[in-house]
Design an enzyme around this catalytic site. Structure first.
Site, PDB file in Angstrom:
ATOM      1  N   LYS A 116       0.864  -1.186   0.000  1.00 37.15           N
ATOM      2  CA  LYS A 116       0.000   0.000   0.000  1.00 37.15           C
ATOM      3  C   LYS A 116       0.891   1.223   0.000  1.00 37.15           C
ATOM      4  O   LYS A 116       2.033   1.175   0.464  1.00 37.15           O
ATOM      5  CB  LYS A 116      -0.876   0.015   1.255  1.00 37.15           C
TER       6      LYS A 116
HETATM    7  N1  GLU Z   1      -6.951  -0.025  -3.649  1.00 39.69           N
HETATM    8  C1  GLU Z   1      -7.683  -1.220  -3.907  1.00 39.69           C
HETATM    9  C2  GLU Z   1      -7.746  -2.108  -2.681  1.00 39.69           C
HETATM   10  O1  GLU Z   1      -7.641  -1.631  -1.576  1.00 39.69           O
HETATM   11  C3  GLU Z   1      -7.191  -1.941  -5.166  1.00 39.69           C
HETATM   12  C4  GLU Z   1      -5.761  -2.371  -5.133  1.00 39.69           C
HETATM   13  C5  GLU Z   1      -5.255  -2.891  -6.473  1.00 39.69           C
HETATM   14  O2  GLU Z   1      -6.025  -2.972  -7.408  1.00 39.69           O
HETATM   15  O3  GLU Z   1      -4.065  -3.213  -6.539  1.00 39.69           O
HETATM   16  O4  GLU Z   1      -7.972  -3.277  -2.743  1.00 39.69           O
END
Ligand code: GLU
Length: 431
Positions: A116
């Site tokens: 993240k």
């Molecule tokens: N931000 C989204 C999540 O929390 C998608 C992450 C992604 O597609 O890599 O799952």
């Protein structure tokens, strides 16, 4: 009609989600008697990257921003996860969210570990040019970490397809050729996937239909949806169009209520054209304005928290009246609230399953980008439904096997942890 001060106040500092994420990890680890060696390994983070970087603002000044990218685990593959732009980002939240991505990817069985990222910024206060400058400079800082085989960012709160286009371009320019697989959630015309934008909300809809199969699906159910962004708006619209009554709906500024059900299709198209949810409700008499908190404690069958983390806490969990909660946001329920829901027999479909549609279609996008081909939206949605339904059934079966007292969250965490441990065992330690 009451007019109240908005709205979704962000949880106060100190109510971050790291403590809850770790508590939930240890609860699952206890159930499967996870050895100390894996416990220590899985509660450590492979890379924690923090940077302060300059951005040229429109008035010619230079402003310093702080950003993070945290990689949790790489046992199952390259790391995957969004980058959020929010004034509330903290490094601890990003660490928790990276860990949640590890379990989420393992639960839907896609070959990624979790990551993240975040920048402390309110994107609504920056011009498009400033946002572009910030994104390009942050991408440059991230260059040693990201890559199509290493770590693949995606949109999250406050970022979107345009952000990903800038990231892809910046990374590609420094390599001298276009590398579409470095990020997902790109515009479709730049190698993005059909259906990616709607994938998280659509996943919630698929999971609800699966969960409520024996009762004929969502048709006729009453629903409250907190959040009208990328996740909440699509979920609310699909649920509404399938015959459920969305009685409550909120965005970051206001909360709406209509005892006969809100016309979410109309709200969706109004907001999609740049309109304001509250103004739409007032102008069309489509709903009354209520307190933000009413959305969470609404007398409905299903509650969909699809805004920010830590909104369901020990303070309000006792007042929640929905019997089913499906977590569109990451970490909307604190560990204490989770316990209260369990004691009260309220079923929670946990974030790492409920909102996994986004990263699942990100995986499809990554596969398509690497093969330079495009799937149809019908194929994307079909494969999405297949992976999510399989994950749902794996979790339900596992929860039943562990026995009474095993929530869907615990079963999902167990499956996530076991799949990562299996990869770790097979790979062994080096050197
Ligand atoms: N931000 C989204 C999540 O929390 C998608 C992450 C992604 O597609 O890599 O799952």
């Amino acid at each position: 009609m009451t007019t109240t001060t908005p709205t979704l106040a962000h949880p106060a500092a100190g109510e971050g989600i790291l403590a809850s994420t770790l508590a939930q990890f240890h609860a699952a680890a206890d159930t499967i008697n996870l050895s100390d060696r894996y416990r220590a390994y899985l509660t450590s983070w492979k890379t924690v990257f923090q940077t302060q970087f300059p951005v040229q603002m429109d008035d010619g000044s230079i402003k310093i921003f702080e950003g993070y990218r945290v990689l949790h685990d790489t046992a199952r593959g390259p790391t995957k996860g969004g980058i959020r732009y929010s004034p509330h980002v903290t490094l601890d939240d990003v660490r928790a969210l990276a860990m949640l991505m590890t379990w989420k990817c393992a639960v839907v069985n896609i070959p990624f570990g979790g990551a993240k990222g975040g920048v402390i910024v309110d994107p609504t206060k920056l011009s498009q040019q400033e946002l572009q400058n910030l994104t390009r400079r942050f991408t440059t800082e991230l260059e040693p970490i990201i890559g199509p085989d290493k770590d693949i960012p995606a949109p999250d709160m406050g970022t979107n397809a345009q952000t990903m286009a800038w990231m892809m371009d910046t990374y590609s320019m420094s390599r001298g050729y276009t590398i579409p697989g470095v990020v997902t959630g790109k515009p479709v015309s730049l190698g993005g996937s059909a259906g990616r934008n709607e994938a998280t909300g659509r996943g919630i809809y698929f999971l609800l239909q699966e969960h409520l199969q024996a009762q004929g699906g969502v048709a006729g159910k009453t629903v409250s949806v907190q959040g009208f962004g990328n996740v909440g708006s699509v979920a609310a619209r699909l649920i509404h169009e399938a015959g459920a009554k969305v009685l409550y709906l909120s965005d970051v500024r206001s909360a709406l209520y209509n005892p006969n059900g809100i016309d979410v299709t109309a709200a969706y198209s109004h907001v999609g054209q740049g309109g304001d949810l509250r103004k739409w409700a007032e102008a069309s008499d489509a709903a009354q304005i209520v307190e933000a908190e009413d959305v969470l404690t609404a007398d409905v069958d299903i509650l969909v928290p699809a805004a920010v983390e830590s909104v369901l806490t020990a303070n309000n969990a006792g007042q929640v009246r929905a019997r089913l909660i499906i977590e569109g946001a990451n970490g909307p329920t604190t560990a204490e609230a989770d316990q209260i829901f369990e004691d009260r027999g309220i079923v929670v479909i946990p974030d790492i399953l409920a909102n996994a549609g986004g990263v699942t279609v990100s995986y499809f996008e990554w596969v398509q980008a690497r093969q330079y081909l495009q799937w149809t939206e019908a194929r994307v949605n079909e494969e999405l439904q297949r992976l999510l339904t399989t994950a749902y059934r794996d979790i339900a079966t596992r929860a039943a096997k562990v026995g009474p007292g095993c929530s869907m969250r615990e079963a999902a965490n167990i499956i996530g942890i076991e799949r990562v441990v299996e990869a770790l065992e097979l790979r062994g330690y080096y050197p």
